[in-house]
Enzyme design. Structure first.
Site, PDB file in Angstrom:
ATOM      1  N   GLY A   1      64.435  15.228  19.919  1.00 47.72           N
ATOM      2  CA  GLY A   1      63.734  15.886  21.015  1.00 47.72           C
ATOM      3  C   GLY A   1      64.654  15.783  22.216  1.00 47.72           C
ATOM      4  O   GLY A   1      65.804  16.170  22.135  1.00 47.72           O
TER       5      GLY A   1
ATOM      6  N   SER B   1      69.047  12.980  15.503  1.00 51.21           N
ATOM      7  CA  SER B   1      69.351  13.681  16.757  1.00 51.21           C
ATOM      8  C   SER B   1      69.227  12.726  17.957  1.00 51.21           C
ATOM      9  O   SER B   1      69.992  11.772  18.043  1.00 51.21           O
ATOM     10  CB  SER B   1      68.462  14.922  16.873  1.00 51.21           C
ATOM     11  N   ALA B   2      68.260  12.913  18.852  1.00 53.19           N
ATOM     12  CA  ALA B   2      68.090  11.987  19.976  1.00 53.19           C
ATOM     13  C   ALA B   2      67.881  10.550  19.477  1.00 53.19           C
ATOM     14  O   ALA B   2      68.341   9.589  20.102  1.00 53.19           O
ATOM     15  CB  ALA B   2      66.907  12.421  20.844  1.00 53.19           C
TER      16      ALA B   2
ATOM     17  N   HIS C   1      74.327  17.225  16.144  1.00 49.55           N
ATOM     18  CA  HIS C   1      74.408  18.702  16.128  1.00 49.55           C
ATOM     19  C   HIS C   1      75.830  19.156  16.463  1.00 49.55           C
ATOM     20  O   HIS C   1      76.019  20.177  17.135  1.00 49.55           O
ATOM     21  CB  HIS C   1      73.474  19.345  17.170  1.00 49.55           C
TER      22      HIS C   1
ATOM     23  N   GLU D   1      75.552  19.233  11.644  1.00 55.25           N
ATOM     24  CA  GLU D   1      74.194  19.319  11.106  1.00 55.25           C
ATOM     25  C   GLU D   1      74.251  19.232   9.578  1.00 55.25           C
ATOM     26  O   GLU D   1      75.035  19.942   8.948  1.00 55.25           O
ATOM     27  CB  GLU D   1      73.521  20.616  11.554  1.00 55.25           C
TER      28      GLU D   1
HETATM   29 CA   LIG Z   1      67.589  17.592  21.745  1.00 61.25          CA
END
Ligand SMILES: [Ca+2]
Ligand SMILES: [Ca+2]
Lengths: 240, 240
Positions: A91, A124-125, A161, A197
């Site tokens: 997020g 991700s985060a 990413h 990714e």
């Molecule tokens: Ca993000």
């Protein structure tokens, strides 16, 4: 030697796969190896905690585990202390780290994971906050956290990413490599592992191995850039 | 009513133009109108101050002005106090704002510009720091500044290099609109003016007018998104 067991995913979504599908085998192996049935999900990187937890639960419960949201516990620090495994989802990295600090969770997660009492899965985060700092997040700085230093399970940085193409040919904004290059010039810069990714980093004590369906690119001081593939051992990064 | 005179450029480079060429007429008009011959350049957003200043000087001196770098003055605060116009160039917004704070320049620039004693020109990162805060920069957070609050010549935020296309169809990273959307959901969020490359905002006291060769997109609370063109008056944004 640290007892850290972690799986740091570039992202939850990968082109050609349903959510988390590309990482299913690695996640299941890691949890089963440790006889873990319950997974504590940390939804702080997104706005709607219930909805986000539900989405992850719908994917992971059918694999044979039971997902609960950390936000449903009255005492988050205790819930983390009692858990065997956490999954911190993606997020916004700034919102996530800010909430981890405000809930006093940064040090308890670090300690429990490094002691080998808590298995860490991040995406991700959730991968950004697992590293030395969030200096190499792609996210917008939508809220001011008390520090950019993070949980620090590994002594370097990750760019999730990771992509080496520019936005498009006529746009003059920086490319990802230029952005990472700006960081590499800072005196406090650590090496940056750009996870494409579909790729993930498996941390098993002193061993770091790339897994998944895509590779990674390592940026080091002095402009050095090296490509790695799934299966490659990058344990030398722990010596930084 | 503020006496602010500012020109806030999305970027210095725009496809199809040499550096700053698309903004030449506006920059010259603004300086000539105020009988200004000397321009103080702030190179803090990039690493090599001399090289960056030289590049800008080579573009702007031939227009009939004399550019000097703020880093060549022993007392930067005094230099700003004595100047009639400054130009803050692009690079990394976090490094720029951090240096402005460490040199005690944030409040002196704000005061001099709002009093009408100092004309402000900013581009990219130099535009981000001119607004309420840097919450909507595109840059990587390569250094931790003492605050995300910035010079605050205008009470809203700007996203420079605004682009509404996604990176590419198979990449799962967020689009620009999703990133700005994350900010808009924060309780402290202000409106965000997304300046496309080639566009700029001209602030003249209580008047805000879009200029240049491209338009802008305004994001407001509640998900409202409105397109504007060069020539449009957006003074209502000062009422926020
Ligand atoms: Ca993000
Ligand atoms: Ca920049």
């Amino acid at each position: 030697m640290s007892q850290c067991q972690a799986l740091l995913l570039s992202s939850s979504n990968c082109h050609g796969y349903s959510m988390l599908e590309f990482a299913k085998e690695e996640i299941c192996n890691l949890l089963e190896k440790n006889n873990i049935e319950d997974l504590l999900f940390v939804p702080y990187a997104q706005k709607n905690y219930d909805e986000y937890t539900k989405k992850i639960k719908e994917v992971i419960d059918p694999w044979g585990f039971s997902v609960t949201g950390l936000h449903t516990y009255a005492e988050p620090v205790e819930a983390v202390y009692d858990a065997q495994a956490i999954f911190i989802g993606g997020g916004n990295t700034f919102m996530l780290l800010n909430t981890l600090y405000s809930q006093n969770l940064v040090s308890v997660i670090r300690e429990r994971v490094l002691e080998g009492k808590l298995v860490y899965i991040g995406s991700s985060a959730g991968t950004n906050v697992a590293t030395k700092s969030i200096h190499t997040t792609n996210d917008m700085p939508i809220i001011y956290p008390p520090s950019f230093e993070a949980i620090g399970l590994v002594p370097f940085n990750i760019n999730p990413h990771y992509i080496d193409k520019s936005d498009n040919e006529t746009h003059k904004g920086e490319t990802r490599d230029q952005r990472i290059g700006e960081y590499m010039e800072m005196p406090h810069a650590k090496s940056v592992l750009g996870l494409k990714e579909g790729s993930m980093l498996h941390v098993d004590g002193g061993s770091l191995v790339l897994k998944g369906v895509a590779g990674a690119v390592l940026f080091q001081k002095g402009g050095k850039k090296t490509e790695y593939s799934a299966g490659d051992n990058v344990s030398f990064l722990l010596e930084e």
